[in-house]
Design an enzyme around this catalytic site. Structure first.
Site, PDB file in Angstrom:
ATOM      1  N   HIS A  80      39.512  33.535  36.753  1.00 57.55           N
ATOM      2  CA  HIS A  80      39.214  34.689  37.106  1.00 57.55           C
ATOM      3  C   HIS A  80      39.288  33.254  38.804  1.00 57.55           C
ATOM      4  CE1 HIS A  80      36.942  38.128  39.879  1.00 57.55           C
ATOM      5  NE2 HIS A  80      38.134  37.354  40.336  1.00 57.55           N
ATOM      6  N   HIS A  82      42.432  33.709  42.525  1.00 59.59           N
ATOM      7  CA  HIS A  82      43.110  34.594  44.128  1.00 59.59           C
ATOM      8  C   HIS A  82      44.269  33.452  44.235  1.00 59.59           C
ATOM      9  CE1 HIS A  82      40.176  37.957  43.531  1.00 59.59           C
ATOM     10  NE2 HIS A  82      39.591  37.233  43.559  1.00 59.59           N
ATOM     11  N   LYS A  85      45.617  34.313  47.552  1.00 60.09           N
ATOM     12  CA  LYS A  85      45.596  34.398  48.784  1.00 60.09           C
ATOM     13  C   LYS A  85      45.289  32.646  49.295  1.00 60.09           C
ATOM     14  CE  LYS A  85      42.151  38.302  48.262  1.00 60.09           C
ATOM     15  NZ  LYS A  85      42.450  39.277  47.539  1.00 60.09           N
ATOM     16  N   HIS A 231      36.632  43.732  39.964  1.00 58.55           N
ATOM     17  CA  HIS A 231      35.651  43.459  40.110  1.00 58.55           C
ATOM     18  C   HIS A 231      34.231  44.664  40.287  1.00 58.55           C
ATOM     19  CE1 HIS A 231      39.064  40.429  41.092  1.00 58.55           C
ATOM     20  NE2 HIS A 231      38.460  40.353  42.086  1.00 58.55           N
ATOM     21  N   GLU A 234      29.981  43.677  44.019  1.00 54.16           N
ATOM     22  CA  GLU A 234      29.744  42.185  44.548  1.00 54.16           C
ATOM     23  C   GLU A 234      28.951  42.453  45.514  1.00 54.16           C
ATOM     24  OE1 GLU A 234      33.168  38.244  45.966  1.00 54.16           O
ATOM     25  OE2 GLU A 234      33.571  40.834  45.284  1.00 54.16           O
ATOM     26  N   ASP A 332      37.205  31.344  41.204  1.00 55.37           N
ATOM     27  CA  ASP A 332      37.558  32.913  42.051  1.00 55.37           C
ATOM     28  C   ASP A 332      38.366  31.592  43.772  1.00 55.37           C
ATOM     29  OD1 ASP A 332      36.932  35.222  43.205  1.00 55.37           O
ATOM     30  OD2 ASP A 332      35.549  35.290  43.299  1.00 55.37           O
TER      31      ASP A 332
END
Length: 438
Positions: A80, A82, A85, A231, A234, A332
């Protein structure tokens, strides 16, 4: 302690006196100690592990490399991340460290800056970091709201081809669950994901029509043969129960694909009866859960009134594991508005997870949470273990025990891929300086 010994460039050698863990060497028959370790000899030939056996009490053969009890782990699996980004913090920092601040800063940066060239540069930089630290497989979520999906998915496909043989790269679409209401657009996105051999995903929250939207997601995934990745929850809001709704949808549709759900923070705040009902349904649905301890610790319960955060923001991994739910931890976000730090180093993730989630006393088989378990959740046969006949993909550390290994960053670890050590120097941040200016 003396420096780590050099690994020959030939791809054929013997590591004598390696300290290996029971959970990551499933075929090794040996008397493991209380922390799950045993000394073993690892034979490598032609880029593969030809044998693993308990270390012999005699002095190692002169041709062997004596590790003197240093720990050897299989290469990591990071399920997991990203990386679309990643590393935008210098140009778009989170203004206040909050989740809302992260959403706003990321969206503004995406709209202004996420060209194919920009995304590709930062993705490649991120993968070079992960590779240097010893990661072999990685799943990234891709922001896929229109029109970004037309930019980022082709870049992902290019990256996957470029990194083939070094990192097994997967991608999951990331859109808010409300976007599924536009059936025509969502169908096109799902088709694009299928063409890219990706995973269908979304961020879920308690919208009034959540069940209907989940039904649509599951139906589309079944029709296209896609796995799912969510997701969920959260937040510290006890009313956020989308994890339960996902499990109910999986059971309702008798879904046979793989499902990973990330975060699930609110579960730790819910009454026991609600929590136990959710866990029972997640277990029955055969879902896997991944906790992102560093990012959740950074964002959850952040206060702006001069007071200290009062909970850790992580989900109930121990309770899940006790019910047979496969649980992992992962990186993450990395140096973006959702998490200002990180380097896609799964040793750091496991070190922090051990402290935050108490993955010790006993250690048990928790090391699988950064290797074999996420490998299975991603559908990668044989990933995250050391076994005879498998590829010689492993990491040699200086530490000889968990307390040694998890007390220092181990920047001089030896990463071996296909029997040959690789360059473990991560790229210099200065390489991205030109992307940080207007």
């Amino acid at each position: 302690m003396t420096a780590l010994p050099p690994i020959p460039a030939s791809g054929s050698f013997v590591l004598a006196g390696a300290r290996v863990h029971s959970s990551l060497t499933p075929d090794l028959k040996a008397q493991f100690d209380g922390d799950g370790f045993v000394l073993a000899d690892i034979d490598v030939a032609d880029g593969r592990i030809s044998a693993i056996a308990p270390a012999t009490p005699a002095e190692p053969h002169a041709a062997a490399i004596d590790l003197k009890g240093r720990i050897v782990l299989p290469c990591f699996v990071d399920c997991h991340t990203h990386i679309d980004k990643g590393h935008i913090w210098p140009r778009s920092p989170n203004p206040d460290g909050s989740f809302k601040g992260a959403l706003g800063a990321n969206e503004a940066d995406r709209r202004a800056r996420w060209s194919a060239r920009d995304v590709a540069r930062r993705m490649d930089f991120s993968l070079r970091c992960a590779y240097a630290h010893g990661t072999k497989a990685l799943r990234t979520h891709l922001d896929s709201g229109a029109p970004q999906e037309e930019i980022s998915w082709p870049v992902f496909e290019e990256m996957r081809a470029r990194w083939k043989g070094r990192i097994e790269l997967q991608a999951s679409a990331l859109v808010g669950i409300e976007n599924v209401r536009d059936a025509a657009w969502f169908g096109r996105l799902a088709g694009r994901v299928a063409v890219a051999r990706g995973v269908l995903g979304s961020v879920t929250y308690m919208v009034p029509d959540l069940d209907d939207l989940l039904d649509r997601m599951f139906s589309v995934a079944i029709s296209l043969g896609l796995d799912l990745d969510f997701h969920a929850d959260e937040t510290d809001n006890v009313g956020a129960i989308s994890l339960k709704r996902i499990a109910e949808a999986a059971l309702r549709h008798r879904f046979e694909g793989k499902i990973i759900v990330g975060h699930c923070c609110s579960l730790a705040r819910q009454p026991d009866a609600e929590m136990l009902d959710t866990l029972d349904k997640v277990a029955r649905a055969g879902m896997a859960v991944v906790s992102l301890p560093m990012c959740n610790l950074y964002l959850q319960d952040r206060r702006h009134d001069g007071t200290t955060p009062r909970w850790r923001g992580v989900t109930l991994l121990h309770e899940m594991k006790a019910r047979g739910i496969p649980v992992s931890v992962a990186s993450d976000n990395t140096r973006d508005p959702f998490y200002a730090y990180g380097d896609l180093d799964m040793l750091e993730v496991y070190r922090m997870a051990t402290r935050i989630l108490h993955l010790d006393h006993p250690v048990g088989d928790w090391p699988k949470a950064v290797a074999a378990t996420p490998g299975r959740a991603m559908g990668l046969a044989g990933a995250g273990v050391l076994r005879a006949g498998g590829p010689a993909d492993f990491i040699v550390f200086k530490g000889r025990s968990w307390t040694e290994l998890l007390s220092r960053p181990e920047p001089d670890r030896i990463v071996v891929r296909d029997g040959r050590h690789i360059d473990v120097r991560p790229p210099d941040y200065a390489e991205l300086d030109d992307l940080m200016v207007e």
